[in-house]
Design a protein around this motif. Sequence first.
Motif, mmCIF file in Angstrom:
data_model
loop_
_atom_site.group_PDB
_atom_site.id
_atom_site.type_symbol
_atom_site.label_atom_id
_atom_site.label_comp_id
_atom_site.label_asym_id
_atom_site.label_seq_id
_atom_site.Cartn_x
_atom_site.Cartn_y
_atom_site.Cartn_z
ATOM 1 N N LEU A 113 14.167 26.971 5.312
ATOM 2 C CA LEU A 113 13.662 25.623 5.589
ATOM 3 C C LEU A 113 13.993 24.673 4.446
ATOM 4 O O LEU A 113 14.316 23.497 4.679
ATOM 5 N N GLU A 114 13.947 25.162 3.218
ATOM 6 C CA GLU A 114 14.310 24.314 2.078
ATOM 7 C C GLU A 114 15.787 23.934 2.141
ATOM 8 O O GLU A 114 16.153 22.779 1.899
ATOM 9 N N LYS A 115 16.655 24.880 2.497
ATOM 10 C CA LYS A 115 18.080 24.567 2.667
ATOM 11 C C LYS A 115 18.270 23.537 3.773
ATOM 12 O O LYS A 115 19.095 22.627 3.655
ATOM 13 N N SER A 116 17.524 23.688 4.855
ATOM 14 C CA SER A 116 17.611 22.732 5.964
ATOM 15 C C SER A 116 17.190 21.346 5.513
ATOM 16 O O SER A 116 17.814 20.343 5.864
ATOM 17 N N ARG A 117 16.120 21.268 4.737
ATOM 18 C CA ARG A 117 15.659 19.967 4.242
ATOM 19 C C ARG A 117 16.734 19.305 3.370
ATOM 20 O O ARG A 117 16.977 18.103 3.478
ATOM 21 N N GLU A 118 17.383 20.080 2.519
ATOM 22 C CA GLU A 118 18.457 19.540 1.678
ATOM 23 C C GLU A 118 19.621 19.065 2.548
ATOM 24 O O GLU A 118 20.163 17.977 2.339
ATOM 25 N N HIS A 119 19.997 19.864 3.525
ATOM 26 C CA HIS A 119 21.087 19.522 4.442
ATOM 27 C C HIS A 119 20.764 18.241 5.213
ATOM 28 O O HIS A 119 21.575 17.313 5.274
ATOM 29 N N PHE A 120 19.571 18.183 5.781
ATOM 30 C CA PHE A 120 19.206 17.032 6.601
ATOM 31 C C PHE A 120 18.937 15.783 5.772
ATOM 32 O O PHE A 120 19.123 14.667 6.263
ATOM 33 N N LYS A 121 18.553 15.939 4.529
ATOM 34 C CA LYS A 121 18.334 14.775 3.667
ATOM 35 C C LYS A 121 19.604 13.943 3.593
ATOM 36 O O LYS A 121 19.566 12.719 3.706
ATOM 37 N N ASP A 122 20.731 14.596 3.429
ATOM 38 C CA ASP A 122 22.006 13.895 3.354
ATOM 39 C C ASP A 122 22.383 13.243 4.687
ATOM 40 O O ASP A 122 22.957 12.171 4.717
ATOM 41 N N ILE A 123 22.062 13.895 5.784
ATOM 42 C CA ILE A 123 22.406 13.373 7.109
ATOM 43 C C ILE A 123 21.480 12.229 7.502
ATOM 44 O O ILE A 123 21.936 11.176 7.961
ATOM 45 N N LEU A 124 20.185 12.415 7.340
ATOM 46 C CA LEU A 124 19.216 11.440 7.825
ATOM 47 C C LEU A 124 19.266 10.116 7.069
ATOM 48 O O LEU A 124 18.867 9.090 7.611
ATOM 49 N N ASN A 125 19.756 10.132 5.849
ATOM 50 C CA ASN A 125 19.839 8.912 5.045
ATOM 51 C C ASN A 125 21.242 8.324 4.999
ATOM 52 O O ASN A 125 21.520 7.470 4.169
ATOM 53 N N ASN A 126 22.115 8.777 5.883
ATOM 54 C CA ASN A 126 23.502 8.340 5.868
ATOM 55 C C ASN A 126 23.794 7.543 7.141
ATOM 56 O O ASN A 126 23.685 8.085 8.245
ATOM 57 N N PRO A 127 24.176 6.268 7.034
ATOM 58 C CA PRO A 127 24.399 5.459 8.236
ATOM 59 C C PRO A 127 25.586 5.907 9.090
ATOM 60 O O PRO A 127 25.738 5.451 10.218
ATOM 61 N N VAL A 128 26.400 6.801 8.584
ATOM 62 C CA VAL A 128 27.518 7.337 9.362
ATOM 63 C C VAL A 128 27.021 8.362 10.386
ATOM 64 O O VAL A 128 27.724 8.695 11.329
ATOM 65 N N HIS A 129 25.788 8.829 10.231
ATOM 66 C CA HIS A 129 25.231 9.847 11.116
ATOM 67 C C HIS A 129 24.089 9.294 11.958
ATOM 68 O O HIS A 129 23.245 8.551 11.454
ATOM 69 N N LEU A 130 24.085 9.670 13.217
ATOM 70 C CA LEU A 130 22.958 9.431 14.106
ATOM 71 C C LEU A 130 22.368 10.804 14.401
ATOM 72 O O LEU A 130 23.074 11.699 14.884
#
Length: 117
Positions: A60-77
């Motif tokens: 879950l910690e790895k997932s949080r790190e992975h998603f942190k980059d995606i969720l805060n990036n305007p290139v990703h929905l």
Amino acid sequence: MSQEKLTQSYTIVKTTMDDIPSLRRMHGASWRATYPNEAEGVSAEWIKESTERWLAPEGLEKSREHFKDILNNPVHLHSVAKRGDEVIGMIHVSKNSEKNHLEALYIAEPYYGTGLA
């Protein structure tokens, strides 16, 4: 519950960090229902072991790190379909100047055939 009622009982919202555990549970269940293929060397046991690691504290910690980059990036929905607090589906699309790219689309098995995807 009828498929019609299932279809009418969800909301689609932007994914948040609070969604990660529920998202990973749904994602893992979807993998276990979809990907085992003994003929291609993808065993149900391997899929089960892989997806169970996603829910361990370190997973879950790895997932949080992975998603942190995606969720805060305007290139990703990245959005989830939720029924209450439970994630029942997810979509991840990335975009560049030329096109959009479907990265992932998963829904919980009870919602197959409802039109959610």
